[in-house]
Design a protein around this motif. Structure first.
Motif, PDB file in Angstrom:
ATOM      1  N   GLU A 128       0.828  -1.205   0.000  1.00  0.00           N
ATOM      2  CA  GLU A 128       0.000   0.000   0.000  1.00  0.00           C
ATOM      3  C   GLU A 128       0.862   1.254   0.000  1.00  0.00           C
ATOM      4  OE1 GLU A 128      -3.407   2.190   2.803  1.00  0.00           O
ATOM      5  OE2 GLU A 128      -2.686   0.176   3.293  1.00  0.00           O
ATOM      6  N   VAL A 129       1.947   1.260   0.785  1.00  0.00           N
ATOM      7  CA  VAL A 129       2.828   2.414   0.839  1.00  0.00           C
ATOM      8  C   VAL A 129       3.504   2.641  -0.509  1.00  0.00           C
ATOM      9  CG1 VAL A 129       4.908   3.361   1.915  1.00  0.00           C
ATOM     10  CG2 VAL A 129       3.209   2.178   3.309  1.00  0.00           C
ATOM     11  N   LEU A 130       3.875   1.551  -1.192  1.00  0.00           N
ATOM     12  CA  LEU A 130       4.528   1.660  -2.492  1.00  0.00           C
ATOM     13  C   LEU A 130       3.531   1.831  -3.630  1.00  0.00           C
ATOM     14  CD1 LEU A 130       7.287  -1.086  -2.116  1.00  0.00           C
ATOM     15  CD2 LEU A 130       7.516   1.382  -1.818  1.00  0.00           C
ATOM     16  N   GLN A 131       2.228   1.862  -3.304  1.00  0.00           N
ATOM     17  CA  GLN A 131       1.164   2.038  -4.294  1.00  0.00           C
ATOM     18  C   GLN A 131       1.208   0.943  -5.359  1.00  0.00           C
ATOM     19  OE1 GLN A 131       1.332   6.081  -5.768  1.00  0.00           O
ATOM     20  NE2 GLN A 131       0.962   6.983  -3.758  1.00  0.00           N
ATOM     21  N   LEU A 132       1.425  -0.288  -4.882  1.00  0.00           N
ATOM     22  CA  LEU A 132       1.404  -1.455  -5.763  1.00  0.00           C
ATOM     23  C   LEU A 132       0.047  -2.121  -5.672  1.00  0.00           C
ATOM     24  CD1 LEU A 132       4.914  -2.956  -4.932  1.00  0.00           C
ATOM     25  CD2 LEU A 132       4.270  -1.629  -6.942  1.00  0.00           C
TER      26      LEU A 132
END
Length: 379
Positions: free
Chosen positions: A159-163
């Motif tokens: 989620e943090v890496l927007q994957l």
């Protein structure tokens, strides 16, 4: 480095004019009184690393601009190190700078998240553990885990890496791996799919336009030949502040979604090729790669692509020649082509347009948002 509590004698201090006075962190908008009071002295000390915060009462050619310690932290973290500050009133201040023994290699933890491999610097991993759903508590609307008798925020690394995130794990699922990462006084727990091993890795810096991708510090090539991005822990901790606030609600059944656009990336550098692939896939595109112009043209003849992103300087067939061949082929003539290159002279730009490129982007002035905006206009 230690600084004593002594102050300059009063006759050495020149009173500033009203126009030379530096705003405090509160009047400058960096902190608000409520948050400063709530988080206490440790949070206040972290403000010395913010730009435009200075203890000097006036601006001169060498002081008062609030840039010195901000640059120290930026350069230290870029080298994979960290800076911490401690201060006791009446005793002095200690600033600790921790740097790797070597800049070429370092110990890293190999992890998997969203079916991708990443490296996390071991020096900034506080603990590797597992958690079960019943271990998670909600504090002020955020998921947390207990670590050293303190609650630390829990977020999904994907989620943090927007994957693209996997489906939510059921309550009966086995324990989930988690890395607790830290820098300075901040700690965050990142849930991952798997923690594979720890190894010595060789750092490869990223060329422009990938030299400053958020959350990425560099890349390494694994023994299998696969490129694994090296995560920037300082960036991750900042990005985590906006993640993990609450479990995301499942998407409502929506009308038919737009078909995924398919992009061919033609790039001879393996590091640039795989990083571009990751950026475009994170933006929702389906991506395939080619190692030079001939390989790219063969792929275009074999299957359909909505757009081509190509380097210019490549062996066998460069980007200019590839674009010309695409425009000369009746079946491919309408495929948009974006050239991304370090060649920035007016002659090179004109040649790119003359051979039929839809966009010509120079790497020295390119960032991720510019590239994605160009693709959105064309694809």
């Amino acid at each position: 480095m230690r600084f004593g509590p002594e102050a300059l004698p009063a006759h050495h201090v020149q009173r500033p004019t009203e126009s030379e006075r530096k705003p405090s962190s509160i009047t400058g908008g960096i902190a608000i009184p409520a948050s400063a009071d709530q988080h206490g002295e440790s949070a206040a000390l972290e403000l010395v690393f913010e730009t435009a915060v200075s203890t000097s009462p006036m601006i001169t050619q060498v002081s008062g601009r609030g840039l010195g310690l901000a640059i120290v932290r930026e350069k230290t973290e870029k080298l994979g190190g960290r800076v911490a500050i401690e201060s006791r009133r009446g005793f002095g201040t200690t600033i600790r700078m921790t740097l790797p023994l070597t800049m070429a290699t370092f110990r890293g933890v190999l992890i998997e998240s969203a079916q991708r491999l990443f490296i996390v610097p071991t020096a900034q991993v506080e603990r590797v553990t597992r958690f079960k759903p019943q271990d998670v508590q909600t504090v002020e609307g955020r998921r947390t885990l207990e670590f050293n008798a303190n609650a630390v925020s829990l977020v999904d690394l994907a989620e943090v890496l927007q994957l693209p995130s996997a489906q939510h794990r059921p309550d009966a699922a086995p324990a989930t791996p988690v890395l607790i990462l830290g820098a300075g006084e901040q700690r965050v727990a990142f849930a991952v799919d798997a923690v594979l091993d720890e190894r010595e890795v060789l750092v490869k810096t990223l060329p422009k336009p990938l030299s400053r991708v958020r959350n990425i510090a560099g890349a390494t090539v694994l023994g299998s030949g696969e490129v694994a991005p090296i995560l920037n822990v300082s960036d991750l901790l900042k990005s985590a502040r906006t993640a993990g606030a609450a479990p995301r609600a499942p998407l409502a059944s929506a009308p038919a979604q737009r078909p995924t656009k398919k992009i061919l990336v033609v790039e001879d550098s393996i590091t640039s090729r795989m990083l571009l692939k990751g950026i475009l896939e994170s933006a929702g595109y389906e991506v395939k790669t080619a190692i030079d112009g001939i390989d790219g043209f063969t792929a275009l003849r074999a299957e359909h692509f909505d757009l081509v992103v190509s380097d210019v300087e490549m062996p066998r067939m460069n980007g200019f020649d590839l674009t010309a061949r695409i425009r000369a082929d009746r079946a491919l003539a309408e495929v948009p082509v974006v050239l991304v290159t370090a060649l920035e002279s007016r002659e090179d730009r004109e040649r790119g347009i003359d051979v039929g490129a839809n966009a010509y982007l120079v790497k020295s002035s390119l960032d991720q948002s510019n590239l994605l905006e160009a693709l959105r206009r064309l694809a």
